[in-house]
Design a protein around this motif. Structure first.
Motif, mmCIF file in Angstrom:
data_model
loop_
_atom_site.group_PDB
_atom_site.id
_atom_site.type_symbol
_atom_site.label_atom_id
_atom_site.label_comp_id
_atom_site.label_asym_id
_atom_site.label_seq_id
_atom_site.Cartn_x
_atom_site.Cartn_y
_atom_site.Cartn_z
ATOM 1 N N ALA A 1 11.339 1.698 8.095
ATOM 2 C CA ALA A 1 10.626 0.520 7.588
ATOM 3 C C ALA A 1 9.323 0.962 6.938
ATOM 4 N N VAL A 2 9.077 0.466 5.736
ATOM 5 C CA VAL A 2 7.857 0.804 4.985
ATOM 6 C C VAL A 2 7.143 -0.494 4.621
ATOM 7 N N SER B 1 20.493 16.177 1.070
ATOM 8 C CA SER B 1 21.050 15.974 -0.267
ATOM 9 C C SER B 1 19.948 16.060 -1.313
ATOM 10 N N SER B 2 18.702 15.827 -0.873
ATOM 11 C CA SER B 2 17.552 15.905 -1.771
ATOM 12 C C SER B 2 16.338 16.318 -0.944
ATOM 13 N N THR B 3 15.429 17.047 -1.557
ATOM 14 C CA THR B 3 14.229 17.472 -0.827
ATOM 15 C C THR B 3 13.040 16.564 -1.096
ATOM 16 N N SER B 4 13.257 15.527 -1.912
ATOM 17 C CA SER B 4 12.170 14.580 -2.171
ATOM 18 C C SER B 4 12.754 13.199 -2.429
ATOM 19 N N LEU B 5 11.919 12.194 -2.208
ATOM 20 C CA LEU B 5 12.342 10.813 -2.368
ATOM 21 C C LEU B 5 11.138 9.999 -2.791
ATOM 22 N N GLU B 6 11.342 9.132 -3.784
ATOM 23 C CA GLU B 6 10.298 8.183 -4.184
ATOM 24 C C GLU B 6 10.856 6.781 -4.009
ATOM 25 N N THR B 7 10.083 5.926 -3.361
ATOM 26 C CA THR B 7 10.557 4.574 -3.071
ATOM 27 C C THR B 7 9.416 3.577 -3.168
ATOM 28 N N ILE C 1 14.242 20.415 8.782
ATOM 29 C CA ILE C 1 14.052 20.275 7.331
ATOM 30 C C ILE C 1 12.988 19.213 7.109
ATOM 31 N N SER C 2 12.365 19.273 5.945
ATOM 32 C CA SER C 2 11.319 18.323 5.608
ATOM 33 C C SER C 2 11.622 17.747 4.223
ATOM 34 N N ILE C 3 11.612 16.427 4.145
ATOM 35 C CA ILE C 3 11.866 15.744 2.876
ATOM 36 C C ILE C 3 10.563 15.079 2.445
ATOM 37 N N ALA C 4 10.056 15.453 1.271
ATOM 38 C CA ALA C 4 8.816 14.860 0.749
ATOM 39 C C ALA C 4 9.105 13.424 0.328
ATOM 40 N N VAL C 5 8.277 12.500 0.832
ATOM 41 C CA VAL C 5 8.462 11.088 0.520
ATOM 42 C C VAL C 5 7.203 10.556 -0.146
ATOM 43 N N THR C 6 7.366 9.903 -1.283
ATOM 44 C CA THR C 6 6.261 9.230 -1.966
ATOM 45 C C THR C 6 6.590 7.750 -2.013
ATOM 46 N N VAL C 7 5.674 6.952 -1.466
ATOM 47 C CA VAL C 7 5.844 5.500 -1.492
ATOM 48 C C VAL C 7 4.881 4.949 -2.530
ATOM 49 N N VAL C 8 5.429 4.240 -3.506
ATOM 50 C CA VAL C 8 4.610 3.625 -4.550
ATOM 51 C C VAL C 8 4.475 2.143 -4.242
ATOM 52 N N MET D 1 17.892 -6.025 -3.985
ATOM 53 C CA MET D 1 18.101 -4.632 -4.316
ATOM 54 C C MET D 1 18.331 -3.868 -3.025
ATOM 55 N N PRO D 2 19.430 -3.072 -2.913
ATOM 56 C CA PRO D 2 19.675 -2.320 -1.695
ATOM 57 C C PRO D 2 18.615 -1.238 -1.505
ATOM 58 N N PRO D 3 18.323 -0.881 -0.235
ATOM 59 C CA PRO D 3 17.305 0.129 -0.007
ATOM 60 C C PRO D 3 17.746 1.497 -0.507
ATOM 61 N N THR D 4 16.766 2.346 -0.772
ATOM 62 C CA THR D 4 17.022 3.719 -1.187
ATOM 63 C C THR D 4 17.571 4.483 0.014
ATOM 64 N N GLU D 5 18.385 5.472 -0.252
ATOM 65 C CA GLU D 5 18.987 6.235 0.845
ATOM 66 C C GLU D 5 18.921 7.723 0.553
ATOM 67 N N VAL D 6 18.682 8.509 1.607
ATOM 68 C CA VAL D 6 18.729 9.965 1.510
ATOM 69 C C VAL D 6 19.674 10.449 2.601
ATOM 70 N N THR D 7 20.514 11.441 2.294
ATOM 71 C CA THR D 7 21.521 11.940 3.232
ATOM 72 C C THR D 7 21.151 13.343 3.700
ATOM 73 N N VAL D 8 21.354 13.577 5.004
ATOM 74 C CA VAL D 8 21.198 14.918 5.574
ATOM 75 C C VAL D 8 22.513 15.265 6.254
ATOM 76 N N HIS D 9 23.106 16.390 5.850
ATOM 77 C CA HIS D 9 24.353 16.879 6.452
ATOM 78 C C HIS D 9 24.002 17.674 7.698
ATOM 79 N N VAL D 10 24.647 17.319 8.817
ATOM 80 C CA VAL D 10 24.363 17.936 10.115
ATOM 81 C C VAL D 10 25.564 18.790 10.519
ATOM 82 N N ASN D 11 25.288 20.076 10.820
ATOM 83 C CA ASN D 11 26.311 21.041 11.284
ATOM 84 C C ASN D 11 27.450 21.226 10.277
ATOM 85 N N ARG D 12 27.101 21.302 9.029
ATOM 86 C CA ARG D 12 28.116 21.579 8.010
ATOM 87 C C ARG D 12 28.128 23.084 7.787
#
Length: 196
Positions: A76-77, A21-27, A101-108, A1-12
């Motif tokens: 790496a988690v 692209s998202s303010t939270s991520l669960e992985t 910016i801050s992205i909330a991350v929850t690791v299950v 399974m490919p890893p989860t990805e979150v994108t941040v646009h810089v100087n757009r």
């Protein structure tokens, strides 16, 4: 399974701008931060905070993001050390701290490990399911040595004798009784020939 990805646009749109692209991520494992460059290049600093810092790591915290380029940051988690969800934040900072910016991350916890026995490496024997006729022959000891075709002829003969007996009993004519005798005799000869 490919890893989860979150994108941040810089100087757009403007210099020193960050847009996630998202303010939270669960992985349930390692993930990627994709820094998407736009109008101008930028220096970006990444860090982990909260309990996430205990189980995750960023190999290199500082990155240079090219104009219209993509920089991938692996995070790496280690989910082997947790048995309940862990929360924290992934912070992305640019402009020497002026924009962040801050992205909330929850690791299950990941799926439980499965012990693999060496017997799984051996190919499984695939024997066909026994037919109803074979199952019946196994249940009746006298039929166990006979071939399925012989058993089928035997069953057909028994049905023929049964029908002839019922016909003779219901009609009661001497001609029908003689017919019954012929069916029984034919069945006996067929049985004798099959069992030889």
């Amino acid at each position: 399974m490919p890893p989860t990805e979150v994108t941040v646009h810089v100087n757009r749109g403007s210099a020193e701008a960050l847009e996630p692209s998202s303010t939270s991520l669960e992985t349930n494992g390692s993930f990627l931060l994709s820094l998407q460059g736009h109008e101008s290049p930028a220096h970006v600093h990444c860090r982990l905070t909260g309990d996430l810092e205990r189980i995750a790591s960023i190999e290199e915290p500082n990155y240079f993001v090219e104009r219209d380029g993509v920089t991938t940051v692996p995070i790496a988690v280690n989910t082997d050390v947790i048995d309940r969800p862990v929360d924290g934040h992934l912070e992305v900072v640019t402009g020497y701290g002026s924009e962040s910016i801050s992205i909330a991350v929850t690791v299950v916890p990941g799926p439980a490990a499965v012990d693999v026995d060496e017997s799984l490496a051996e190919p499984a024997r695939s024997e066909p399911e026994p037919t109803a006729l074979e199952q019946a022959s196994e249940r009746i000891p006298a039929l166990s040595g006979l071939e399925p075709g012989t058993i089928a002829v035997l069953a057909l003969g028994i049905v023929a004798v049964g029908i002839a007996a019922l016909t003779a009993a219901s009609i009661g004519s001497p001609v029908v009784t003689a017919g019954l005798a012929m069916v029984v005799a034919g069945f006996a000869v067929a049985l004798f020939l099959l069992l030889q």
